[in-house]
Design a protein around this motif. Structure first.
Motif, PDB file in Angstrom:
ATOM      1  N   LEU A 139      -4.768 -19.055 -10.297  1.00 34.80           N
ATOM      2  CA  LEU A 139      -3.447 -19.765 -10.164  1.00 34.80           C
ATOM      3  C   LEU A 139      -3.240 -20.659  -9.866  1.00 34.80           C
ATOM      4  O   LEU A 139      -2.950 -21.014 -10.563  1.00 34.80           O
ATOM      5  N   CYS A 140      -3.504 -20.594  -8.356  1.00 30.03           N
ATOM      6  CA  CYS A 140      -2.744 -22.299  -7.857  1.00 30.03           C
ATOM      7  C   CYS A 140      -3.414 -22.846  -8.591  1.00 30.03           C
ATOM      8  O   CYS A 140      -3.046 -24.293  -8.902  1.00 30.03           O
ATOM      9  N   GLU A 141      -5.002 -23.242  -8.712  1.00 29.81           N
ATOM     10  CA  GLU A 141      -5.277 -24.120  -9.950  1.00 29.81           C
ATOM     11  C   GLU A 141      -4.954 -24.669 -11.312  1.00 29.81           C
ATOM     12  O   GLU A 141      -4.899 -25.453 -11.182  1.00 29.81           O
ATOM     13  N   LYS A 142      -4.510 -23.619 -12.043  1.00 30.20           N
ATOM     14  CA  LYS A 142      -3.250 -23.430 -13.218  1.00 30.20           C
ATOM     15  C   LYS A 142      -3.004 -24.589 -12.907  1.00 30.20           C
ATOM     16  O   LYS A 142      -2.585 -25.231 -13.776  1.00 30.20           O
ATOM     17  N   LEU A 143      -2.036 -23.823 -11.642  1.00 25.81           N
ATOM     18  CA  LEU A 143      -0.530 -24.328 -11.604  1.00 25.81           C
ATOM     19  C   LEU A 143      -0.290 -25.600 -10.889  1.00 25.81           C
ATOM     20  O   LEU A 143       0.568 -26.421 -10.289  1.00 25.81           O
ATOM     21  N   ASN A 144      -1.478 -26.356 -10.121  1.00 28.09           N
ATOM     22  CA  ASN A 144      -1.648 -26.857  -9.138  1.00 28.09           C
ATOM     23  C   ASN A 144      -1.074 -26.997  -8.024  1.00 28.09           C
ATOM     24  O   ASN A 144       0.317 -27.732  -7.433  1.00 28.09           O
ATOM     25  N   ILE A 145      -0.678 -25.449  -7.391  1.00 31.72           N
ATOM     26  CA  ILE A 145       0.206 -25.260  -6.390  1.00 31.72           C
ATOM     27  C   ILE A 145      -0.045 -25.274  -5.471  1.00 31.72           C
ATOM     28  O   ILE A 145      -1.860 -24.965  -4.831  1.00 31.72           O
ATOM     29  N   GLU A 146       0.161 -26.332  -4.351  1.00 38.71           N
ATOM     30  CA  GLU A 146      -0.740 -26.567  -3.501  1.00 38.71           C
ATOM     31  C   GLU A 146       0.093 -25.597  -1.889  1.00 38.71           C
ATOM     32  O   GLU A 146      -0.755 -25.939  -0.843  1.00 38.71           O
ATOM     33  N   VAL A 147       0.844 -24.847  -1.757  1.00 37.73           N
ATOM     34  CA  VAL A 147       1.227 -23.716  -0.936  1.00 37.73           C
ATOM     35  C   VAL A 147       1.512 -23.282  -1.058  1.00 37.73           C
ATOM     36  O   VAL A 147       1.888 -22.309  -2.511  1.00 37.73           O
ATOM     37  N   ALA A 148       1.011 -21.869  -0.194  1.00 39.13           N
ATOM     38  CA  ALA A 148       1.649 -21.161  -0.545  1.00 39.13           C
ATOM     39  C   ALA A 148       2.373 -20.340   1.142  1.00 39.13           C
ATOM     40  O   ALA A 148       2.639 -20.539   1.902  1.00 39.13           O
ATOM     41  N   ILE A 149       3.226 -18.728   0.528  1.00 40.01           N
ATOM     42  CA  ILE A 149       3.878 -18.400   1.821  1.00 40.01           C
ATOM     43  C   ILE A 149       3.395 -16.905   0.940  1.00 40.01           C
ATOM     44  O   ILE A 149       3.484 -16.378   0.912  1.00 40.01           O
ATOM     45  N   LEU A 150       2.160 -16.341   2.426  1.00 37.26           N
ATOM     46  CA  LEU A 150       2.089 -15.168   2.124  1.00 37.26           C
ATOM     47  C   LEU A 150       2.761 -13.986   3.549  1.00 37.26           C
ATOM     48  O   LEU A 150       2.614 -14.219   4.417  1.00 37.26           O
ATOM     49  N   ALA A 151       2.505 -12.182   2.794  1.00 39.98           N
ATOM     50  CA  ALA A 151       3.175 -11.849   4.103  1.00 39.98           C
ATOM     51  C   ALA A 151       2.208 -11.351   4.675  1.00 39.98           C
ATOM     52  O   ALA A 151       0.902 -11.254   5.046  1.00 39.98           O
ATOM     53  N   GLU A 152       2.210 -11.509   6.374  1.00 39.17           N
ATOM     54  CA  GLU A 152       2.014 -11.595   7.086  1.00 39.17           C
ATOM     55  C   GLU A 152       1.050 -10.241   7.778  1.00 39.17           C
ATOM     56  O   GLU A 152       1.804  -9.179   7.374  1.00 39.17           O
ATOM     57  N   TYR A 169       0.724  -0.956  -0.106  1.00 43.15           N
ATOM     58  CA  TYR A 169       0.036  -0.204   0.035  1.00 43.15           C
ATOM     59  C   TYR A 169       0.876   0.954   0.054  1.00 43.15           C
ATOM     60  O   TYR A 169       0.236   2.300  -0.531  1.00 43.15           O
ATOM     61  N   ASP A 170       2.190   1.263   0.679  1.00 47.40           N
ATOM     62  CA  ASP A 170       2.736   2.793   0.815  1.00 47.40           C
ATOM     63  C   ASP A 170       4.472   2.716  -0.032  1.00 47.40           C
ATOM     64  O   ASP A 170       5.233   3.174  -0.026  1.00 47.40           O
ATOM     65  N   ALA A 171       3.597   1.558  -1.757  1.00 46.32           N
ATOM     66  CA  ALA A 171       5.198   0.829  -2.635  1.00 46.32           C
ATOM     67  C   ALA A 171       5.979   1.122  -1.988  1.00 46.32           C
ATOM     68  O   ALA A 171       6.955   0.988  -2.873  1.00 46.32           O
ATOM     69  N   GLY A 172       6.205   0.162  -1.517  1.00 45.57           N
ATOM     70  CA  GLY A 172       7.506  -0.031   0.134  1.00 45.57           C
ATOM     71  C   GLY A 172       6.968  -1.765  -0.685  1.00 45.57           C
ATOM     72  O   GLY A 172       5.846  -3.002  -1.273  1.00 45.57           O
ATOM     73  N   SER A 173       8.268  -2.610  -0.436  1.00 46.80           N
ATOM     74  CA  SER A 173       7.978  -4.254   0.219  1.00 46.80           C
ATOM     75  C   SER A 173       8.450  -4.310   1.718  1.00 46.80           C
ATOM     76  O   SER A 173       8.814  -3.821   2.380  1.00 46.80           O
ATOM     77  N   LEU A 174       8.567  -6.236   1.370  1.00 51.87           N
ATOM     78  CA  LEU A 174       8.401  -6.927   2.736  1.00 51.87           C
ATOM     79  C   LEU A 174      10.109  -7.979   2.568  1.00 51.87           C
ATOM     80  O   LEU A 174       9.571  -9.339   2.691  1.00 51.87           O
ATOM     81  N   SER A 175      10.532  -7.406   1.332  1.00 50.26           N
ATOM     82  CA  SER A 175      11.925  -8.390   1.331  1.00 50.26           C
ATOM     83  C   SER A 175      11.696  -9.412   2.048  1.00 50.26           C
ATOM     84  O   SER A 175      12.806  -9.039   2.977  1.00 50.26           O
ATOM     85  N   VAL A 176      12.237 -10.682   1.224  1.00 50.25           N
ATOM     86  CA  VAL A 176      12.844 -11.365   2.770  1.00 50.25           C
ATOM     87  C   VAL A 176      14.040 -11.989   2.472  1.00 50.25           C
ATOM     88  O   VAL A 176      14.583 -12.350   0.829  1.00 50.25           O
ATOM     89  N   GLU A 177      14.857 -11.698   2.604  1.00 45.93           N
ATOM     90  CA  GLU A 177      16.302 -12.552   2.543  1.00 45.93           C
ATOM     91  C   GLU A 177      15.917 -14.191   2.781  1.00 45.93           C
ATOM     92  O   GLU A 177      16.719 -14.315   4.259  1.00 45.93           O
TER      93      GLU A 177
END
Length: 163
Positions: free
Chosen positions: A95-108, A17-25
């Motif tokens: 997207l998950c259904e199309k690519l058979n994705i079963e796991v997601a990592i989402l921003a807390e 929302y603030d045009a930033g990111s939450l980059s995870v190294e």
């Protein structure tokens, strides 16, 4: 190779929302990105919201209650933006259904992607146990959702599956 859905902001994309990111190294994320395993998503932007945009929180509910029409996602100025959030969640699920994705990592803590905590709707920084709209919809469809703080758990899950 099984794909993993990941919040775009965690990969360094400036979509918050603030045009930033939450980059995870994290070495595992870097490895998976190099392998082409990661599929990036920002539900809000994919649904048509701008960058930057006003902060939004779920008011008197959680992601599942927004999906059920029992609560709303509101911006700090009071505008209701639930439709964007439900559309973004549907795009992520597709997207998950199309690519058979079963796991997601989402921003807390995000009203879309929070998997364990979200803000309480008061715009005071108070977090409560709960999940965002996208996290709720993915879980309703059997997709395992983790936060950026649980990458080691995702790694174990994928290794256990022989992927």
């Amino acid at each position: 190779m099984k794909k993993v859905l990941v919040s775009a902001c965690l990969l360094g994309n400036k979509v918050r929302y603030d045009a930033g990111s939450l980059s995870v190294e994290h070495a595992v994320l870097a490895k998976w990105q190099a392998e082409g395993r990661l599929v990036s998503v920002c539900p809000e932007v994919d649904a048509g919201m701008s960058i930057p945009r006003r902060p939004a929180e779920i008011f008197q509910g959680q992601g599942a209650s927004v999906l059920n029409g029992e609560a709303d996602v509101i911006e700090k100025d009071g505008d209701i933006v639930s439709d964007y959030f439900t559309k973004g969640a549907s795009i992520a699920l597709a997207l998950c259904e199309k690519l058979n994705i079963e796991v997601a990592i989402l921003a807390e803590s995000s009203p879309s992607c929070g998997s364990s905590f979200i803000y309480d709707g008061s715009f005071t920084g108070n977090r409560i146990a709960g999940e965002g709209v996208t996290a709720a919809l993915l879980r309703q469809h059997g997709i395992q959702v983790f936060s950026q703080h649980e990458i080691a758990d995702v790694c174990q899950l994928i290794e256990a599956a022989g992927e």
